[in-house]
Write an enzyme that holds these catalytic residues in place. Structure first.
Site, PDB file in Angstrom:
ATOM      1  N   GLU A  26       3.243 -43.658   8.735  1.00 56.63           N
ATOM      2  CA  GLU A  26       4.835 -44.171   8.336  1.00 56.63           C
ATOM      3  C   GLU A  26       5.648 -42.925   8.613  1.00 56.63           C
ATOM      4  O   GLU A  26       6.864 -43.020   7.735  1.00 56.63           O
ATOM      5  CB  GLU A  26       4.846 -44.692   7.024  1.00 56.63           C
ATOM      6  CG  GLU A  26       5.884 -45.747   6.676  1.00 56.63           C
ATOM      7  CD  GLU A  26       5.816 -46.104   5.394  1.00 56.63           C
ATOM      8  OE1 GLU A  26       5.349 -47.413   5.170  1.00 56.63           O
ATOM      9  OE2 GLU A  26       6.660 -45.750   4.301  1.00 56.63           O
ATOM     10  N   ARG A  70      14.423 -46.150  -7.900  1.00 54.57           N
ATOM     11  CA  ARG A  70      14.487 -45.185  -9.057  1.00 54.57           C
ATOM     12  C   ARG A  70      16.067 -45.137  -9.516  1.00 54.57           C
ATOM     13  O   ARG A  70      16.181 -44.934 -10.636  1.00 54.57           O
ATOM     14  CB  ARG A  70      14.214 -43.614  -8.451  1.00 54.57           C
ATOM     15  CG  ARG A  70      14.186 -42.572  -9.403  1.00 54.57           C
ATOM     16  CD  ARG A  70      13.966 -41.152  -9.032  1.00 54.57           C
ATOM     17  NE  ARG A  70      12.825 -41.154  -8.247  1.00 54.57           N
ATOM     18  CZ  ARG A  70      11.538 -40.713  -8.530  1.00 54.57           C
ATOM     19  NH1 ARG A  70      11.480 -40.405  -9.691  1.00 54.57           N
ATOM     20  NH2 ARG A  70      10.354 -40.911  -7.505  1.00 54.57           N
ATOM     21  N   ASP A  98       6.344 -41.874   1.628  1.00 52.94           N
ATOM     22  CA  ASP A  98       7.274 -40.983   1.242  1.00 52.94           C
ATOM     23  C   ASP A  98       6.962 -40.576  -0.319  1.00 52.94           C
ATOM     24  O   ASP A  98       8.182 -40.113  -0.829  1.00 52.94           O
ATOM     25  CB  ASP A  98       8.571 -41.684   1.390  1.00 52.94           C
ATOM     26  CG  ASP A  98       8.668 -43.091   1.038  1.00 52.94           C
ATOM     27  OD1 ASP A  98       8.010 -43.391   0.162  1.00 52.94           O
ATOM     28  OD2 ASP A  98       9.752 -43.617   1.406  1.00 52.94           O
ATOM     29  N   HIS A 123       8.843 -54.954 -12.534  1.00 57.10           N
ATOM     30  CA  HIS A 123       8.378 -53.281 -12.245  1.00 57.10           C
ATOM     31  C   HIS A 123       8.141 -52.557 -13.762  1.00 57.10           C
ATOM     32  O   HIS A 123       9.192 -52.647 -14.563  1.00 57.10           O
ATOM     33  CB  HIS A 123       9.092 -52.611 -11.502  1.00 57.10           C
ATOM     34  CG  HIS A 123       8.663 -51.309 -11.084  1.00 57.10           C
ATOM     35  ND1 HIS A 123       8.729 -50.198 -11.763  1.00 57.10           N
ATOM     36  CD2 HIS A 123       7.691 -50.916 -10.017  1.00 57.10           C
ATOM     37  CE1 HIS A 123       8.173 -49.267 -11.231  1.00 57.10           C
ATOM     38  NE2 HIS A 123       7.609 -49.400  -9.994  1.00 57.10           N
ATOM     39  N   HIS A 127      13.351 -52.268  -8.092  1.00 59.69           N
ATOM     40  CA  HIS A 127      12.680 -51.143  -8.734  1.00 59.69           C
ATOM     41  C   HIS A 127      13.062 -49.577  -8.416  1.00 59.69           C
ATOM     42  O   HIS A 127      12.466 -48.699  -8.932  1.00 59.69           O
ATOM     43  CB  HIS A 127      11.070 -51.201  -8.335  1.00 59.69           C
ATOM     44  CG  HIS A 127      10.795 -50.985  -7.081  1.00 59.69           C
ATOM     45  ND1 HIS A 127      10.983 -51.706  -6.094  1.00 59.69           N
ATOM     46  CD2 HIS A 127      10.226 -49.419  -6.705  1.00 59.69           C
ATOM     47  CE1 HIS A 127      10.694 -50.943  -4.919  1.00 59.69           C
ATOM     48  NE2 HIS A 127      10.111 -49.854  -5.122  1.00 59.69           N
ATOM     49  N   GLU A 135      12.857 -40.168  -2.076  1.00 60.03           N
ATOM     50  CA  GLU A 135      12.029 -40.340  -0.671  1.00 60.03           C
ATOM     51  C   GLU A 135      12.480 -39.896   0.510  1.00 60.03           C
ATOM     52  O   GLU A 135      11.613 -39.406   1.284  1.00 60.03           O
ATOM     53  CB  GLU A 135      11.902 -42.050  -0.910  1.00 60.03           C
ATOM     54  CG  GLU A 135      11.087 -42.518  -1.951  1.00 60.03           C
ATOM     55  CD  GLU A 135      11.865 -43.043  -3.113  1.00 60.03           C
ATOM     56  OE1 GLU A 135      12.862 -42.416  -3.346  1.00 60.03           O
ATOM     57  OE2 GLU A 135      11.144 -43.821  -3.870  1.00 60.03           O
TER      58      GLU A 135
END
Length: 276
Positions: free
Chosen positions: A43, A127, A21, A159, A125, A57
Site C-alpha cells: 500500500e 484521529r 500507514d 469506533h 473515526h 498517517e
C-alpha cells in the site's frame, strides 16, 4: 522496538513486509532497516499531500517510503507519487490494493445489491475527530439528518475512539448505533446499502470496488481514484457537508470499479516477494 529487534535478529528474515500507514508499520520498517534487513511496503504511495491531514498517517507513509527497498503501489497515482518523491521506478510494482483481495477472501462473493435498502452506513473515526467537541458535532449532524429523513435508516458502527467522546441523547428509531462489526457482516451491510458516509480510506476502497456510492467526509482526500471513477465524492466535515452528502448518496449511480485493482493484488505481492 527492542522486542521486535530481538525477534528479527533471531528469525533473520530476508525481508520484512509492512502494510499501510500505522505506527506499527513504521516501527517495523525502521527496526528492520536499523539491523540491515530489506523492507517491502504494501500500500505504498498513498498520499493526501498534507503532513497534518491525516496525522500521523501521512508522515508515517512518507517515512516508510524513505526506508523501503520494494514498494507495492495500489494504483498508478500511488506509483506517480513515489516517483515524484525520488523512488526508482524499478523498485515499484503496481499491484492493486490488497484490501480488494481481502474483500474477496473474507467477505465471499459479495456484490452490491441491485435494489439497495434505504440504508446509509456511517463510519467516522479519524484521529482529528476523536475529541469531545468534534465527536459531539458530527454525532449531532448525523442525528439531525436522521430526524429529517425518517424513511432512511442510518447504521453507525461506533469506533471505540469515538464512543468515549459521543454523549448520546434520545435518538430517532432510524438511527442505529451499534458496536463495530466483523468484516463479513460489515461488508454485507455496505453492499446492501444506498451508500456510505465515512472518513475511512480503506472503506472508500471497498465500497468503490463493490460499486457503492461513498461520501468522503474529510478536508483532505487520499483516495482520489474513487472520486475520479465517479463512485465517490468529497464533502467538508461540516453540518452542511453532512446534509449535502446524505442528499447526494441516493442520486449517485451504482457501478463497481477496478480503480483499486482486482482480486489478484495479494497474489501479485506474494509472487514478487517469492522471486526476490
Amino acid at each position: 522496538q527492542e522486542r521486535l529487534t530481538a525477534y528479527l535478529r533471531l528469525a533473520s528474515p530476508s525481508v520484512v513486509v509492512v502494510q499501510g500507514d500505522t505506527m506499527s508499520a513504521h516501527v517495523g520498517a525502521l527496526t528492520a532497516d536499523l539491523i540491515d534487513i530489506s523492507v517491502a511496503h504494501v500500500e505504498a504511495g498513498v498520499r493526501s499531500h498534507d503532513l497534518n491531514d491525516p496525522w500521523p498517517e501521512e508522515t508515517t507513509r512518507v517515512a516508510i517510503a524513505r526506508i523501503a527497498t520494494w514498494h507495492y503501489a495500489p494504483t498508478t497515482a500511488a506509483f506517480a507519487n513515489l516517483v515524484a518523491e525520488g523512488v526508482a521506478e524499478s523498485a515499484i510494482r503496481v499491484t492493486g490494493n490488497t484490501a480488494v483481495s481481502a474483500l474477496a477472501r473474507y467477505a465471499g462473493d459479495v456484490r452490491a445489491a441491485q435494489r439497495p435498502d434505504a440504508t446509509i452506513v456511517v463510519t467516522l473515526h479519524r484521529r482529528e475527530v476523536q475529541n469531545e467537541r468534534k465527536a459531539a458535532f458530527l454525532y449531532g449532524a448525523v442525528r439531525l439528518q436522521a430526524l429529517q429523513a425518517p424513511t432512511t435508516r442510518f447504521v453507525w458502527p461506533l469506533h471505540p475512539g469515538m464512543a468515549r467522546h459521543v454523549k448520546r441523547i434520545a435518538e430517532p428509531a432510524n438511527l442505529i448505533i451499534c458496536e463495530p462489526l466483523g468484516h463479513r457482516p460489515f461488508v454485507q451491510l455496505v453492499a446492501g446499502s444506498v451508500g456510505v458516509l465515512t472518513d475511512s480510506g480503506g472503506l472508500v476502497e471497498e465500497a468503490a470496488t463493490l460499486g457503492v456510492p461513498t461520501a468522503i467526509l474529510r478536508a483532505r482526500n487520499d483516495r482520489p481514484e474513487a472520486v475520479e471513477a465517479g463512485i465517490a465524492r468529497q464533502f467538508p466535515p461540516t453540518a452542511a457537508g453532512v446534509a449535502e452528502a446524505v442528499k447526494w448518496l441516493p442520486t449517485c449511480e451504482r457501478r463497481p470499479t477496478t480503480a483499486f485493482g482486482g482480486w489478484e493484488a495479494a497474489a501479485l505481492v506474494a509472487r514478487h516477494l517469492a522471486s526476490l
